[in-house]
Write an enzyme that holds these catalytic residues in place. Structure first.
Site, PDB file in Angstrom:
ATOM      1  N   ASP A  44       8.408  -3.052  30.862  1.00  0.00           N
ATOM      2  CA  ASP A  44       7.592  -4.269  30.988  1.00  0.00           C
ATOM      3  C   ASP A  44       8.416  -5.379  31.649  1.00  0.00           C
ATOM      4  O   ASP A  44       7.904  -6.473  31.906  1.00  0.00           O
ATOM      5  CB  ASP A  44       6.980  -4.697  29.650  1.00  0.00           C
ATOM      6  N   GLU A 182      19.826  -2.739  23.270  1.00  0.00           N
ATOM      7  CA  GLU A 182      19.983  -3.758  24.325  1.00  0.00           C
ATOM      8  C   GLU A 182      20.693  -5.001  23.792  1.00  0.00           C
ATOM      9  O   GLU A 182      20.347  -5.527  22.723  1.00  0.00           O
ATOM     10  CB  GLU A 182      18.589  -4.155  24.858  1.00  0.00           C
TER      11      GLU A 182
END
Ligand code: KIV
Length: 275
Positions: A44, A182
């Site tokens: 995304d 992340e």
């Protein structure tokens, strides 16, 4: 050889690093797939690097399906993961399964990814029960940017680090086949990687994850709005592209393009009848 969730598992067992990149369109996905990558994520991040939004929150299911279809048409071997956009799975377990199913039925993805820890385990279990492989995503999860107060490295305090370790274990228990880590300290990513049996795919999480992923525009220097610390430039495509665009403009302006070699001929007899 076609990459599968089984080949991801095997790679971790054999200590072989997994490679992933993002892609959002047919031509780029075809180039990446032809290089032997293990997985392609239709992220995304599309919202930022392709659509010019300042975060990923406005990306819709329709945006994601449109781009995932383009990528799956291009990939012969890479495992294609569709990224579930903001509010496509947080709202209910029912929405999560229904929207995950759309990635498989309508866009031919093999797996989906969603962000979060223990708070999304019910969704992960239900999607896996529906026979759809799920990739988790922990740490600096961009859909939580407003809760984090910006794109900030996560898991730095003892409590936050313990929470991430616990979340990773819960995601594994819920049935995910891999987890993206992340924006977390390298040593914490190493600990998580040691403590779970599914592969960790790092981005800004140091060298000890089982694999790595980057946004492709970042690593070939095509996206200049900002450059995270964890990004390395592997090629200067942005510079090369600008050179090509500038030369094209110059040649059209001065009349040297198109030349004879780039033009089509017509039979002389027919041509004469046109005057
Ligand atoms: O959207 C995306 O590209 C991602 C990767 C950065 C992991 O989630």
């Amino acid at each position: 050889m076609k990459k599968t969730i089984q080949s991801f598992k095997k790679a971790k067992q054999n200590g072989e690093k997994l490679t992933m990149l993002t892609a959002y369109d047919y031509s780029t996905a075809k180039l990446i797939d032809s290089c032997g990558i293990d997985g392609i994520l239709v992220g995304d991040s599309l919202g930022m690097v392709c659509l010019g939004y300042e975060d990923t929150l406005s990306v819709t299911m329709e945006d994601m399906l449109h781009h995932t279809r383009a990528v799956t048409r291009a990939c012969k071997n890479a495992l294609v993961v569709g990224d579930m956009p903001f509010m496509s799975y947080q709202t209910s377990v029912y929405d999560a399964v229904k929207n995950a199913g759309r990635f498989i039925k309508e866009a031919k993805a093999t797996a989906v990814k969603l962000e979060g820890g223990a708070n999304v385990c019910d969704q992960i279990k239900a999607i896996v029960n529906a026979q759809i492989p799920v990739m988790g995503h922990l740490g600096l999860t961009p859909q939580s940017v407003n809760m984090f107060g910006g794109f900030k490295v996560q898991g730095k305090s003892e409590q936050a680090a313990k929470q991430l370790i616990n979340d990773a274990k819960k995601i594994e228990e819920a049935g995910a086949f891999a987890i993206v880590l992340e924006g977390i300290p390298a040593k914490l990513a190493e600990l998580i990687t040691e403590q779970i049996s599914i592969p960790t795919i790092g981005i800004g999480a140091g060298p000890c994850c089982d694999g790595q992923i980057l946004v492709y525009q970042d690593m070939i220097n095509m996206f200049s709005d900002f450059k995270p610390k964890f990004v390395k430039t592997f090629a200067n495509a942005g510079k090369e592209m600008k050179k090509g665009f500038k030369t094209y403009i110059e040649e059209v302006k001065e009349g040297s393009f198109p030349s004879k070699e780039h033009s089509f001929n017509i039979n002389e007899e027919i041509l004469n009848k046109l005057y």
